[in-house]
Design a protein around this motif. Structure first.
Motif, short mmCIF file in Angstrom:
data_model
loop_
_atom_site.label_atom_id
_atom_site.label_comp_id
_atom_site.label_asym_id
_atom_site.label_seq_id
_atom_site.Cartn_x
_atom_site.Cartn_y
_atom_site.Cartn_z
N GLU A 163 1.05 -1.57 0.16
CA GLU A 163 0.09 0.02 -0.24
C GLU A 163 0.95 1.22 0.06
O GLU A 163 0.23 2.50 -0.91
N ARG A 164 1.83 1.23 0.44
CA ARG A 164 2.70 2.81 1.12
C ARG A 164 3.56 2.50 0.02
O ARG A 164 3.75 3.87 -0.95
N THR A 165 3.62 1.72 -0.78
CA THR A 165 5.43 1.87 -2.07
C THR A 165 3.93 2.19 -3.35
O THR A 165 4.21 3.03 -3.88
N ALA A 166 2.89 1.86 -2.90
CA ALA A 166 1.76 2.37 -4.60
C ALA A 166 1.43 3.25 -4.27
O ALA A 166 1.23 4.57 -5.36
N GLU A 167 0.81 3.91 -2.75
CA GLU A 167 0.69 5.20 -2.95
C GLU A 167 2.14 6.79 -2.80
O GLU A 167 1.47 7.55 -3.89
N MET A 168 3.37 6.08 -2.66
CA MET A 168 4.56 6.90 -3.08
C MET A 168 4.26 6.69 -4.61
O MET A 168 5.24 8.03 -5.06
N LEU A 169 4.16 6.00 -5.73
CA LEU A 169 4.05 5.79 -7.04
C LEU A 169 3.49 6.96 -7.91
O LEU A 169 3.87 7.73 -8.40
N VAL A 170 2.50 6.69 -7.04
CA VAL A 170 1.34 7.55 -7.62
C VAL A 170 1.72 8.97 -7.15
O VAL A 170 1.32 10.00 -8.05
N ALA A 171 1.46 9.27 -6.01
CA ALA A 171 2.48 10.74 -5.92
C ALA A 171 3.31 11.51 -6.87
O ALA A 171 3.47 12.59 -6.54
N ASN A 172 4.27 10.08 -6.86
CA ASN A 172 5.58 10.99 -7.67
C ASN A 172 4.91 10.87 -9.61
O ASN A 172 5.98 10.63 -10.55
N GLY A 173 3.71 10.94 -9.65
CA GLY A 173 3.32 10.52 -10.70
C GLY A 173 3.44 9.21 -11.82
O GLY A 173 3.23 9.12 -12.75
N ILE A 174 3.66 8.09 -11.44
CA ILE A 174 3.94 6.97 -11.88
C ILE A 174 2.37 5.96 -11.73
O ILE A 174 2.23 6.49 -10.27
N ASP A 175 1.81 6.22 -12.65
CA ASP A 175 0.45 5.13 -12.65
C ASP A 175 0.95 3.58 -12.25
O ASP A 175 1.75 2.36 -11.82
N ALA A 176 0.24 3.29 -11.16
CA ALA A 176 0.72 2.18 -9.84
C ALA A 176 -0.66 2.06 -9.13
O ALA A 176 -1.36 2.84 -9.02
N LEU A 177 -1.04 0.08 -8.79
CA LEU A 177 -2.04 -0.45 -8.45
C LEU A 177 -1.67 -1.45 -7.17
O LEU A 177 -0.50 -1.90 -7.78
N PRO A 178 -2.36 -1.10 -6.03
CA PRO A 178 -2.34 -2.19 -5.23
C PRO A 178 -2.67 -3.41 -5.57
O PRO A 178 -3.90 -3.80 -6.72
N TYR A 179 -1.63 -4.48 -5.30
CA TYR A 179 -2.59 -5.97 -5.31
C TYR A 179 -2.05 -7.21 -3.63
O TYR A 179 0.02 -7.41 -4.06
N HIS A 180 -3.17 -7.49 -2.55
CA HIS A 180 -2.09 -8.78 -2.38
C HIS A 180 -3.72 -8.64 -1.43
O HIS A 180 -5.27 -8.36 -1.82
N ALA A 181 -3.65 -9.85 -0.15
CA ALA A 181 -5.27 -10.64 -0.18
C ALA A 181 -5.60 -10.08 0.14
O ALA A 181 -7.18 -10.44 1.02
N GLY A 182 -5.26 -9.03 1.52
CA GLY A 182 -6.04 -7.90 2.32
C GLY A 182 -7.19 -7.06 1.56
O GLY A 182 -8.11 -7.02 2.18
N LEU A 183 -6.95 -6.97 0.36
CA LEU A 183 -8.17 -6.18 -0.60
C LEU A 183 -9.12 -7.17 -1.15
O LEU A 183 -9.16 -8.49 -1.36
#
Length: 609
Positions: free
Chosen positions: A250-270
């Motif tokens: 979650e943190r890494t996906a948010e960091m990439l999006v905040a830096n202008g990179i289209d990113a999505l999270p995926y894990h068993a908790g979703l």
């Protein structure tokens, strides 16, 4: 246009050309296909992107009856069937995502012999209704995909795979083909035993993926390092970033999006709907980055994944190979990048030592981790060491970090003795054990609050390590852990000596260490996107390639299928270079079979014109 149902009894090469649009088989594909088409069993080990699917799809088309494919990938069955339908192959699936009406239609098609391939999840074979349905149909073959899932010591174990021996018991005369992208000799033996394929010939293709550049870097500031990689080398590229925990995803996906990179999270908790949506977007849109735990990736057919990055140490070489193999399925240059540091080693060792597994299981886990650490710490060619793990011998590749920038090694015996002496004195003189940070502070002579509180500034080793910096000491600790000269114990990851430590302390063993390369300055890094694809096109051809990609994107959206189901990039590049003006000319391009020529040919020619 010939339908796939009219190709029963056809030569496999004819099926390859007319349905799939390829002129020649690769590697052992022909031998495998002829073995299964002739009614024989087979165990197939072939790397991701090596063409495993053709090894059961062509026999299913050429043989009488329906090819039943056992696949754990329920979330991807729809796309797999869409891809085959686009090729003119009669395919369907039965799984828990369908309603009653949809299942009834597929079941009727199966019983009427109107399918070439039927996809099932392994769980379905536990249902009496499914077994009854299969018993009433005409089955041409069974294909067991992702067969490593049957292995207890494999990296994707699925209990339902243990029941697949029922196929041989109920249908002894139906040929079976088991396929996997990675397996050691021990895992292969277990697959053969559990699936009762002991007498089946084994077809083992080369595991080498020469288009993938393997790079393992010291972990300094992993998220900043990841950003450098994406901005400097893979701007606008599709890729996968693997993290160990859901929170890190979650943190890494948010960091990439905040830096202008289209990113999505995926894990068993979703929730399942979010996972399905994100996976579907990743497969169907260009340039998305999926940040995921290892719950994501098996069976992903997206050919243009340009990089796979690991922000945490994989637990085994098999898992690492399987995950990095999702890059570059189209054969184009791709990157497998891993950031690796001391904390990774401490964490993985601690997870094994504190797990609920029995002693033999912990031994297996430790052996897997040791092999992964050896790959990280090697001064030799990464690819040589990686393939050696699977029993394949090659010459140095020239396309990994250790080949391109050979690392230095140095005699770290004295440094190792200083560190081990610190751990020894803390234990024997004070009856204490501490983690890496406290040991480094003692060696560097730092009078921190914790050092003074415990009187560690009075130890004889206090300040003896001033010749190395803190990062260098952490590298020493990491490599001693990797070599089994140091251990991690307890919930707090304290350092302890091993049986092998005594040989170093008594000067009976020399310790050679790898010198981590200096981190490149920001100024020296490439600031622009990669220029590797399309590497063979320039000027008008490159412009036409982009027009064809735009046409493909619009067509894929209209048909609600992933873009690669229409045509792969490699096919579009050939079209752009050839510039065909007739359907006959277009039909000579690799990847353009009869069905795709009929469906898309005129649109492609219009786009070219």
């Amino acid at each position: 246009m010939t339908t796939s149902g009219e190709l029963v009894g056809a030569d496999p090469a004819e099926v390859l050309r007319r349905v799939f649009g390829y002129d020649a088989f690769r590697g052992e594909q022909r031998a495998i296909i002829e073995q299964v088409t002739g009614g024989g069993d087979a165990l197939v080990l072939m790397p991701t992107g090596g063409g495993k699917s053709l090894c059961y799809q062509i026999p299913a088309i050429a043989r009488r009856g329906v090819g039943v494919v056992i696949s754990p990938l329920i979330a991807l069955m729809h796309d797999q069937v869409d891809a085959l339908t686009t090729l003119g192959v009669r395919a369907g699936y039965l799984n828990s995502t369908q309603d009653f009406g949809e299942r009834r239609v597929v079941e009727a098609e199966f019983l009427a012999g109107e399918l070439d391939l039927l996809y099932l999840a392994p769980e379905a074979l536990g249902s009496p209704n499914t077994m009854s349905l299969l018993a009433r149909g005409d089955i041409g073959l069974f294909a067991i995909d992702e067969a490593h899932c049957v292995a207890q010591w494999g990296h994707d174990f699925r209990p339902d795979y243990l029941n697949l021996s029922v196929l041989h018991e109920r249908w002894p005369d139906v040929p079976r083909i088991a396929l996997t992208a990675t397996a050691t000799t021990a895992t292969r033996d277990e697959i053969a035993t559990r699936l009762e394929l002991r007498d089946a010939p084994r077809f083992v293709a080369s595991f080498d993926r020469p288009n993938i550049q393997y790079r393992i870097v010291p972990k300094v500031d992993p998220k900043a390092q990841l950003l450098d990689l994406l901005r400097g080398e893979h701007a606008g590229d599709a890729g996968i970033v693997y993290c160990l925990s859901r929170a890190s995803v979650e943190r890494t996906a948010e960091m990439l999006v905040a830096n202008g990179i289209d990113a999505l999270p995926y894990h068993a908790g979703l929730d399942a709907a979010t996972r399905s949506t994100n996976q579907r977007r990743f497969l169907r849109e260009d340039g998305l980055v999926m940040v995921a735990t290892i719950a994501f990736g098996m069976g992903i057919d997206k050919p243009d994944v340009r990089f796979v990055a690991h922000l945490d140490l994989p637990k085994s070489v098999e898992g690492y190979y399987q995950e990095t193999g999702r890059a570059g399925r189209d054969g184009q240059p791709s990157t497998a990048w891993l950031a690796y540091g001391l904390q990774d080693v401490v964490q993985q060792r601690k997870l094994i030592d504190t797990s609920d597994a029995d002693r033999s299981r912990r031994r297996v886990l430790a052996a897997h981790l040791d092999a992964m650490l050896a790959l990280c710490e090697t001064v030799q060619c990464r690819r040589v060491q990686l393939l050696d793990y699977f029993g394949e011998r090659i010459a140095p590749c020239g396309n990994c970090d250790t080949c391109l920038t050979p690392p230095e090694s140095w005699d770290g015996t004295i440094a190792a003795q200083k560190l081990l002496s610190t751990v020894l004195r803390l234990d024997r003189e004070r009856g204490q054990r501490f983690g890496a940070g406290q040991c480094v502070d003692i060696l560097l002579g730092r009078k921190t609050e914790k050092v003074v509180q415990h009187h560690h500034d009075e130890l004889s080793v206090f300040g003896v390590g001033a010749d190395l910096t803190e990062p260098e000491w952490r590298t020493v600790i990491r490599q001693l852990l990797a070599q089994g000269l140091l251990a991690v114990e307890g919930d707090y990851g304290t350092l302890a000596l091993t049986d092998a430590s005594a040989d170093v302390l008594s000067r009976r063993r020399e310790v050679m260490l790898r010198k981590d390369p200096p981190r490149p300055s920001r100024r020296s890094r490439s600031a622009g996107p990669r220029t590797t694809a399309p590497e063979a096109l320039a000027g008008p051809d490159a412009e036409l390639f982009e027009r064809l990609r735009a046409w493909r994107a619009a067509t894929a959206k209209e048909l609600s299928v992933p873009a690669y189901v229409i045509f792969h990039d490699a096919t579009l590049r050939q079209i752009a270079a050839l510039r065909p003006t007739t359907l006959a000319e277009l039909g000579t391009v690799s990847g353009v079979g009869e069905s795709k020529l009929a469906k898309f040919g005129e649109s492609v020619l219009t786009t070219i014109a």
